[in-house]
Design a protein around this motif. Structure first.
Motif, PDB file in Angstrom:
ATOM      1  N   ALA A 137      -3.147   6.577   4.043  1.00  0.00           N
ATOM      2  CA  ALA A 137      -2.465   5.699   5.000  1.00  0.00           C
ATOM      3  C   ALA A 137      -3.384   5.334   6.163  1.00  0.00           C
ATOM      4  O   ALA A 137      -3.527   4.168   6.515  1.00  0.00           O
TER       5      ALA A 137
ATOM      6  N   ILE B 197       3.906  -1.635   6.498  1.00  0.00           N
ATOM      7  CA  ILE B 197       4.766  -2.758   6.132  1.00  0.00           C
ATOM      8  C   ILE B 197       4.875  -3.751   7.290  1.00  0.00           C
ATOM      9  O   ILE B 197       4.756  -4.964   7.091  1.00  0.00           O
TER      10      ILE B 197
ATOM     11  N   ALA C  42       4.224   4.402   6.443  1.00  0.00           N
ATOM     12  CA  ALA C  42       4.767   3.330   5.608  1.00  0.00           C
ATOM     13  C   ALA C  42       5.336   2.202   6.469  1.00  0.00           C
ATOM     14  O   ALA C  42       5.084   1.022   6.201  1.00  0.00           O
TER      15      ALA C  42
ATOM     16  N   ARG D  30       7.442   8.286   6.667  1.00  0.00           N
ATOM     17  CA  ARG D  30       8.119   7.226   7.412  1.00  0.00           C
ATOM     18  C   ARG D  30       7.189   6.400   8.313  1.00  0.00           C
ATOM     19  O   ARG D  30       7.161   5.178   8.230  1.00  0.00           O
TER      20      ARG D  30
ATOM     21  N   TYR E  94       2.192   6.847  -0.287  1.00  0.00           N
ATOM     22  CA  TYR E  94       2.669   7.403   0.974  1.00  0.00           C
ATOM     23  C   TYR E  94       3.962   6.730   1.438  1.00  0.00           C
ATOM     24  O   TYR E  94       4.305   6.735   2.609  1.00  0.00           O
ATOM     25  N   ALA E  95       4.734   6.209   0.491  1.00  0.00           N
ATOM     26  CA  ALA E  95       5.991   5.527   0.822  1.00  0.00           C
ATOM     27  C   ALA E  95       7.027   6.484   1.407  1.00  0.00           C
ATOM     28  O   ALA E  95       7.903   6.068   2.158  1.00  0.00           O
ATOM     29  N   GLN E  96       6.935   7.790   1.108  1.00  0.00           N
ATOM     30  CA  GLN E  96       7.901   8.763   1.615  1.00  0.00           C
ATOM     31  C   GLN E  96       7.597   9.166   3.058  1.00  0.00           C
ATOM     32  O   GLN E  96       8.431   9.785   3.707  1.00  0.00           O
TER      33      GLN E  96
ATOM     34  N   SER F 159       0.780  -1.237   0.000  1.00  0.00           N
ATOM     35  CA  SER F 159       0.000   0.000   0.000  1.00  0.00           C
ATOM     36  C   SER F 159       0.815   1.292   0.000  1.00  0.00           C
ATOM     37  O   SER F 159       0.393   2.262  -0.641  1.00  0.00           O
ATOM     38  N   PRO F 160       1.958   1.393   0.679  1.00  0.00           N
ATOM     39  CA  PRO F 160       2.687   2.661   0.615  1.00  0.00           C
ATOM     40  C   PRO F 160       3.081   3.069  -0.806  1.00  0.00           C
ATOM     41  O   PRO F 160       3.084   4.259  -1.135  1.00  0.00           O
ATOM     42  N   TRP F 161       3.380   2.113  -1.654  1.00  0.00           N
ATOM     43  CA  TRP F 161       3.781   2.427  -3.025  1.00  0.00           C
ATOM     44  C   TRP F 161       2.565   2.596  -3.926  1.00  0.00           C
ATOM     45  O   TRP F 161       2.568   3.446  -4.802  1.00  0.00           O
TER      46      TRP F 161
END
Length: 133
Positions: A90, A43, A39, A36, A32-34, A26-28
């Motif tokens: 997120a 994960i 993400a 911290r 919202y992978a940037q 999901s972050p990618w």
């Protein structure tokens, strides 16, 4: 051929594995992978839920549902506790997967309870229960 109890645990384990995989990527996928905290939470939570799903497929254990419900509670509270409840995708994804996982665990508990009750009635009666079609 699998028995009713194995089949009753297989589907929730597959769903658990799928929800965990969704949370891991999901972050990618939702961008919202940037960020911290969101993400990392996605994960980590997704990895635990997916691992529990895989464990349930390989070797079902009764504690998997309880631990999965605990992780689901973390997913529901995590956005507030880690300070990303206003982060949109997120937080919403954490809440959705948390609610689905808790619902899954509640449903699994009900299915297993009904199977145990059915087995008790069958053994007390000395015969098999008729199948309903």
């Amino acid at each position: 051929m699998t028995n009713d109890r194995t089949q009753a645990r297989l589907l929730p384990s597959i769903v658990r594995l799928s929800l965990g995989a969704l949370l891991i990527i999901s972050p990618w996928v939702w961008g919202y992978a940037q960020q911290r905290m969101p993400a990392a939470s996605a994960i980590l939570s997704g990895t635990i839920i997916a691992r529990l799903g895989l464990s349930g497929i390989i070797r079902p254990k009764s504690w998997i549902a309880s631990f999965s419900a605990l992780v689901a509670a973390w997913m529901l509270l995590g956005p507030w506790l880690l300070g990303f409840s206003g982060e949109g995708a997120a937080a919403i994804l954490h809440w959705i997967v948390g609610i689905l996982t808790l619902g899954l665990e509640a449903g699994e508990a009900g299915v297993l309870r009904s199977l145990v009750e059915r087995a008790r009635r069958a053994s007390a009666g000395g015969g098999r229960e008729p199948l309903s079609c």
